[in-house]
Design an enzyme around this catalytic site. Sequence first.
Site, PDB file in Angstrom:
ATOM      1  N   ARG A  64       0.832  -1.211   0.000  1.00  0.00           N
ATOM      2  CA  ARG A  64       0.000   0.000   0.000  1.00  0.00           C
ATOM      3  C   ARG A  64       0.865   1.259   0.000  1.00  0.00           C
ATOM      4  NH1 ARG A  64      -2.067  -3.416  -1.295  1.00  0.00           N
ATOM      5  NH2 ARG A  64      -4.214  -3.953  -1.631  1.00  0.00           N
ATOM      6  N   GLU A 100       1.999   1.527  -3.447  1.00  0.00           N
ATOM      7  CA  GLU A 100       0.865   1.964  -4.258  1.00  0.00           C
ATOM      8  C   GLU A 100       0.649   3.478  -4.147  1.00  0.00           C
ATOM      9  OE1 GLU A 100      -3.502   0.135  -4.984  1.00  0.00           O
ATOM     10  OE2 GLU A 100      -3.041   0.623  -2.890  1.00  0.00           O
ATOM     11  N   SER A 118      16.007  14.295   0.400  1.00  0.00           N
ATOM     12  CA  SER A 118      17.010  13.369   0.910  1.00  0.00           C
ATOM     13  C   SER A 118      16.379  12.274   1.758  1.00  0.00           C
ATOM     14  CB  SER A 118      18.031  14.127   1.766  1.00  0.00           C
ATOM     15  OG  SER A 118      18.955  13.232   2.348  1.00  0.00           O
TER      16      SER A 118
END
Length: 162
Positions: A102, A105, A128
């Site tokens: 997830r 995603e 960074s």
Amino acid sequence: MSSSNIQRPKILSTLPSIFSYLHDAKVRSKMTFADIAAEMDRDEWYVAAIFYGQAKPDQADIVKLSAALNLQQRYLDEAFGPDFFPHRGLGEFPPQDPVLYRLYEVLVVYGYPLKHMIHEKFGDGIMSAIDFEGHVEKVKGSSNEDRVKITLNGKFLPYRRW
């Protein structure tokens, strides 16, 4: 409780045994990463990274970690000595674990919009992951449901022109 009865994250089977040792001690202590972090004067995300070999504890961290988990410090001194370096970027790609997938995603769906907003606000560069802090919070949503709030706080690094 013997170590054989402890449920370990699957990824630990691919790491040196010190990380299973740490996880087993954490389970036996019934401490959370937040509890251990408070004992170490560190953030829970950083402490969790140590438990997966993604961060290297300094000597003060080792002393506090061994005290917090009631571990023999010599094991940690040996494991995290001068020859140890973190192995960042563990796991399969794309990730198979539902939580990790997830998060992946989110970047697949919202990555370019986030990149565009970073460029609009900062210019051409990156965030960074070295000069970085991350935090996880449990918050309530508008319908009083539990929600996960993740903060990524990284230094902006502009691309150099030459």
